[in-house]
Design an enzyme around this catalytic site. Structure first.
Site, PDB file in Angstrom:
ATOM      1  N   ARG A  94       5.741  -0.221   9.419  1.00 42.92           N
ATOM      2  CA  ARG A  94       4.682  -0.271  10.430  1.00 42.92           C
ATOM      3  C   ARG A  94       4.652   1.004  11.259  1.00 42.92           C
ATOM      4  O   ARG A  94       3.970   1.077  12.270  1.00 42.92           O
ATOM      5  CB  ARG A  94       4.876  -1.495  11.326  1.00 42.92           C
ATOM      6  CG  ARG A  94       5.027  -2.774  10.491  1.00 42.92           C
ATOM      7  CD  ARG A  94       4.069  -3.857  10.915  1.00 42.92           C
ATOM      8  NE  ARG A  94       4.277  -4.241  12.293  1.00 42.92           N
ATOM      9  CZ  ARG A  94       5.155  -5.157  12.683  1.00 42.92           C
ATOM     10  NH1 ARG A  94       5.895  -5.757  11.785  1.00 42.92           N
ATOM     11  NH2 ARG A  94       5.278  -5.468  13.933  1.00 42.92           N
ATOM     12  N   HIS A  97       8.255   6.088  -0.039  1.00 38.35           N
ATOM     13  CA  HIS A  97       6.923   5.555   0.270  1.00 38.35           C
ATOM     14  C   HIS A  97       6.633   5.753   1.761  1.00 38.35           C
ATOM     15  O   HIS A  97       7.412   5.355   2.609  1.00 38.35           O
ATOM     16  CB  HIS A  97       6.866   4.066  -0.091  1.00 38.35           C
ATOM     17  CG  HIS A  97       5.475   3.523  -0.247  1.00 38.35           C
ATOM     18  ND1 HIS A  97       4.521   3.633   0.733  1.00 38.35           N
ATOM     19  CD2 HIS A  97       4.880   2.875  -1.262  1.00 38.35           C
ATOM     20  CE1 HIS A  97       3.397   3.073   0.308  1.00 38.35           C
ATOM     21  NE2 HIS A  97       3.584   2.602  -0.907  1.00 38.35           N
ATOM     22  N   TYR A 156       2.821   2.045   5.187  1.00 37.00           N
ATOM     23  CA  TYR A 156       1.497   1.692   4.667  1.00 37.00           C
ATOM     24  C   TYR A 156       0.436   1.602   5.754  1.00 37.00           C
ATOM     25  O   TYR A 156      -0.742   1.450   5.473  1.00 37.00           O
ATOM     26  CB  TYR A 156       1.526   0.420   3.799  1.00 37.00           C
ATOM     27  CG  TYR A 156       2.269  -0.755   4.385  1.00 37.00           C
ATOM     28  CD1 TYR A 156       1.741  -1.467   5.448  1.00 37.00           C
ATOM     29  CD2 TYR A 156       3.499  -1.143   3.855  1.00 37.00           C
ATOM     30  CE1 TYR A 156       2.415  -2.540   5.975  1.00 37.00           C
ATOM     31  CE2 TYR A 156       4.195  -2.221   4.381  1.00 37.00           C
ATOM     32  CZ  TYR A 156       3.642  -2.922   5.449  1.00 37.00           C
ATOM     33  OH  TYR A 156       4.323  -3.982   5.975  1.00 37.00           O
ATOM     34  N   HIS A 204      -0.601   5.965   0.495  1.00 37.16           N
ATOM     35  CA  HIS A 204      -1.921   5.393   0.267  1.00 37.16           C
ATOM     36  C   HIS A 204      -2.927   6.367   0.863  1.00 37.16           C
ATOM     37  O   HIS A 204      -2.825   6.693   2.058  1.00 37.16           O
ATOM     38  CB  HIS A 204      -2.054   4.039   0.951  1.00 37.16           C
ATOM     39  CG  HIS A 204      -1.114   3.003   0.411  1.00 37.16           C
ATOM     40  ND1 HIS A 204      -1.018   1.742   0.919  1.00 37.16           N
ATOM     41  CD2 HIS A 204      -0.229   3.064  -0.621  1.00 37.16           C
ATOM     42  CE1 HIS A 204      -0.114   1.052   0.221  1.00 37.16           C
ATOM     43  NE2 HIS A 204       0.392   1.841  -0.703  1.00 37.16           N
ATOM     44  N   GLU A 249      -1.492   7.392  -4.265  1.00 38.00           N
ATOM     45  CA  GLU A 249      -1.401   6.137  -5.014  1.00 38.00           C
ATOM     46  C   GLU A 249      -2.791   5.643  -5.391  1.00 38.00           C
ATOM     47  O   GLU A 249      -3.724   5.707  -4.587  1.00 38.00           O
ATOM     48  CB  GLU A 249      -0.656   5.091  -4.173  1.00 38.00           C
ATOM     49  CG  GLU A 249      -0.472   3.763  -4.909  1.00 38.00           C
ATOM     50  CD  GLU A 249       0.556   2.846  -4.259  1.00 38.00           C
ATOM     51  OE1 GLU A 249       1.323   3.289  -3.382  1.00 38.00           O
ATOM     52  OE2 GLU A 249       0.584   1.663  -4.646  1.00 38.00           O
ATOM     53  N   ASP A 297      -0.395   2.441  -9.698  1.00 38.96           N
ATOM     54  CA  ASP A 297       0.062   1.080  -9.414  1.00 38.96           C
ATOM     55  C   ASP A 297      -0.703   0.138 -10.351  1.00 38.96           C
ATOM     56  O   ASP A 297      -1.935   0.070 -10.296  1.00 38.96           O
ATOM     57  CB  ASP A 297      -0.210   0.755  -7.937  1.00 38.96           C
ATOM     58  CG  ASP A 297       0.357  -0.590  -7.512  1.00 38.96           C
ATOM     59  OD1 ASP A 297       0.095  -1.587  -8.207  1.00 38.96           O
ATOM     60  OD2 ASP A 297       1.050  -0.640  -6.479  1.00 38.96           O
ATOM     61  N   HIS A 302      -2.881  -2.438  -8.648  1.00 38.75           N
ATOM     62  CA  HIS A 302      -4.032  -1.824  -7.993  1.00 38.75           C
ATOM     63  C   HIS A 302      -5.112  -1.389  -8.988  1.00 38.75           C
ATOM     64  O   HIS A 302      -6.293  -1.652  -8.754  1.00 38.75           O
ATOM     65  CB  HIS A 302      -3.593  -0.613  -7.158  1.00 38.75           C
ATOM     66  CG  HIS A 302      -2.679  -0.965  -6.029  1.00 38.75           C
ATOM     67  ND1 HIS A 302      -2.132  -0.014  -5.193  1.00 38.75           N
ATOM     68  CD2 HIS A 302      -2.194  -2.156  -5.587  1.00 38.75           C
ATOM     69  CE1 HIS A 302      -1.363  -0.608  -4.297  1.00 38.75           C
ATOM     70  NE2 HIS A 302      -1.378  -1.905  -4.519  1.00 38.75           N
ATOM     71  N   HIS A 317       3.937   2.177 -10.206  1.00 33.27           N
ATOM     72  CA  HIS A 317       4.357   0.964  -9.515  1.00 33.27           C
ATOM     73  C   HIS A 317       4.016  -0.168 -10.480  1.00 33.27           C
ATOM     74  O   HIS A 317       2.868  -0.294 -10.897  1.00 33.27           O
ATOM     75  CB  HIS A 317       3.586   0.780  -8.206  1.00 33.27           C
ATOM     76  CG  HIS A 317       4.051   1.677  -7.107  1.00 33.27           C
ATOM     77  ND1 HIS A 317       3.384   1.802  -5.915  1.00 33.27           N
ATOM     78  CD2 HIS A 317       5.150   2.472  -7.013  1.00 33.27           C
ATOM     79  CE1 HIS A 317       4.048   2.655  -5.133  1.00 33.27           C
ATOM     80  NE2 HIS A 317       5.110   3.076  -5.778  1.00 33.27           N
ATOM     81  N   ASP A 374      -5.565  -6.709  -4.251  1.00 36.02           N
ATOM     82  CA  ASP A 374      -4.230  -6.184  -3.990  1.00 36.02           C
ATOM     83  C   ASP A 374      -3.225  -7.252  -3.549  1.00 36.02           C
ATOM     84  O   ASP A 374      -2.704  -7.200  -2.437  1.00 36.02           O
ATOM     85  CB  ASP A 374      -4.294  -5.039  -2.956  1.00 36.02           C
ATOM     86  CG  ASP A 374      -2.953  -4.316  -2.815  1.00 36.02           C
ATOM     87  OD1 ASP A 374      -2.007  -4.639  -3.560  1.00 36.02           O
ATOM     88  OD2 ASP A 374      -2.868  -3.423  -1.947  1.00 36.02           O
ATOM     89  N   HIS A 394       0.248  -8.632  -5.135  1.00 39.04           N
ATOM     90  CA  HIS A 394       1.197  -8.448  -6.236  1.00 39.04           C
ATOM     91  C   HIS A 394       1.794  -9.774  -6.702  1.00 39.04           C
ATOM     92  O   HIS A 394       2.015 -10.669  -5.893  1.00 39.04           O
ATOM     93  CB  HIS A 394       2.360  -7.551  -5.799  1.00 39.04           C
ATOM     94  CG  HIS A 394       1.935  -6.194  -5.331  1.00 39.04           C
ATOM     95  ND1 HIS A 394       2.825  -5.207  -4.990  1.00 39.04           N
ATOM     96  CD2 HIS A 394       0.706  -5.643  -5.155  1.00 39.04           C
ATOM     97  CE1 HIS A 394       2.173  -4.129  -4.610  1.00 39.04           C
ATOM     98  NE2 HIS A 394       0.885  -4.363  -4.693  1.00 39.04           N
ATOM     99  N   GLU A 400       7.387  -3.524  -7.334  1.00 39.84           N
ATOM    100  CA  GLU A 400       7.088  -3.933  -5.947  1.00 39.84           C
ATOM    101  C   GLU A 400       6.656  -5.388  -5.989  1.00 39.84           C
ATOM    102  O   GLU A 400       5.685  -5.780  -5.346  1.00 39.84           O
ATOM    103  CB  GLU A 400       5.943  -3.096  -5.380  1.00 39.84           C
ATOM    104  CG  GLU A 400       6.215  -1.623  -5.252  1.00 39.84           C
ATOM    105  CD  GLU A 400       4.962  -0.870  -4.818  1.00 39.84           C
ATOM    106  OE1 GLU A 400       3.887  -1.076  -5.426  1.00 39.84           O
ATOM    107  OE2 GLU A 400       5.053  -0.094  -3.868  1.00 39.84           O
TER     108      GLU A 400
END
Ligand code: FE
Ligand code: FE
Ligand code: ZN
Length: 279
Positions: free
Chosen positions: A37, A67, A70, A107, A142, A176, A179, A211, A224, A226, A256
């Site tokens: 975050r 990574h 996000y 992203h 990504e 990904d 994605h 990914h 999106d 997973h 992921e």
């Protein structure tokens, strides 16, 4: 031959991550550079990094994929959001220089009503601001599901960003599977076609990592969500073809999936054994 691993917690530092992924049978991993975050990153501990670099060399770990948080949005509508994103990225890249030769994946961002054209311009602008000549980390865009105002749901959008980055030699793409499937690329019945399209639009030499996630939703759903391998719409047979595809050999495959340690160990073993291509 592929490298396989999962996303793991960075709480214990680099050496702990290396040990952890070995215990799961993997030889690459992904981690958040800081709390997903946002917020401050933990300080780099020199001895920890040295220990990790030795381990990576001795155990033959593949490149690892850091990574970005996000929530980072370098094409946000508000200037504070954009500059916070660019500062986060610059700081992450500085820290990653302690572990050279790896990847930093992010992203591309959400244009939040400003339009794709403007979003792409802002993303490239942020990259031009933070990329440095001689930097030893390759930054990966990504591929996204195209949810809401997300940029990166079409290969063409990633191509446009790459075209506008001055040091584009320091850039690549992370594909990904959940994605691209959610974005409408049919990797189940036409994997060759999708990779040919990727090659035509972006160039396969740009593809540096994957990914590996199944999807809870059907092709083109732009959702999106997973799923564990074999528990979604993509399915295990498709993953066998993906890990065995000649164009994808030697790349890190990062899970992921919503799973626990035992589940990831199983998925890593599955990816390794399903890869029939020997390089
Ligand atoms: Fe991601
Ligand atoms: Fe991903
Ligand atoms: Zn996702």
């Amino acid at each position: 031959m592929i490298y396989a691993g999962s996303h793991i917690s960075s709480a214990g530092g680099y050496a702990a991550m290396g040990k952890k992924i070995r215990s799961l049978g993997g030889d690459t991993f992904a981690f958040f550079t800081r709390n997903p975050r946002g917020g401050r990153a933990k300080p780099i501990v020199r001895e920890d990094v040295e220990l990790f670099l030795d381990m990576a060399r001795e155990d033959g770990l593949g490149p690892v994929v850091a990574h970005a948080p996000y929530t980072m949005n370098v094409c946000g509508a508000r200037e504070e959001v954009r500059s916070f994103g660019a500062e986060t990225m610059a700081d992450d890249l500085k820290r990653l220089e302690y572990t050279p030769g790896n990847y930093y994946n992010f992203h591309p961002g959400c244009h939040v009503g400003q339009g794709k054209e403007e979003g792409i311009r802002l993303i490239a602008g942020a990259l031009n601001q933070v990329l440095r000549e001689g930097q030893r980390t390759v930054v990966l865009l990504e591929t996204m599901a195209g949810k809401g105002s997300e940029i990166g749901g079409r290969f063409e959008e990633l191509r446009e960003i790459l075209d506008r980055v001055e040091l584009s030699g320091r850039m690549g793409v992370c594909l990904d599977t959940c994605h691209v499937w959610d974005a409408g690329y049919d990797i189940v019945s036409d994997l060759d076609g999708v990779l040919a399209e990727f090659d035509r639009v972006i160039g396969l030499s740009r593809l540096k990592a994957l990914h590996v996630n199944d999807s809870k939703n059907p092709l083109g759903s732009h959702k999106d969500r997973h799923a564990r391998l074999g528990e979604g719409y993509i399915g295990k047979e498709a993953f066998k073809r993906i890990v065995s595809h000649p164009a994808l050999q030697g790349l890190p495959f990062i899970l992921e999936t919503p799973n626990d340690d035992a589940g990831w160990a199983e998925e890593i073993a599955f990816l390794k054994s399903a890869c029939t291509e020997v390089v």
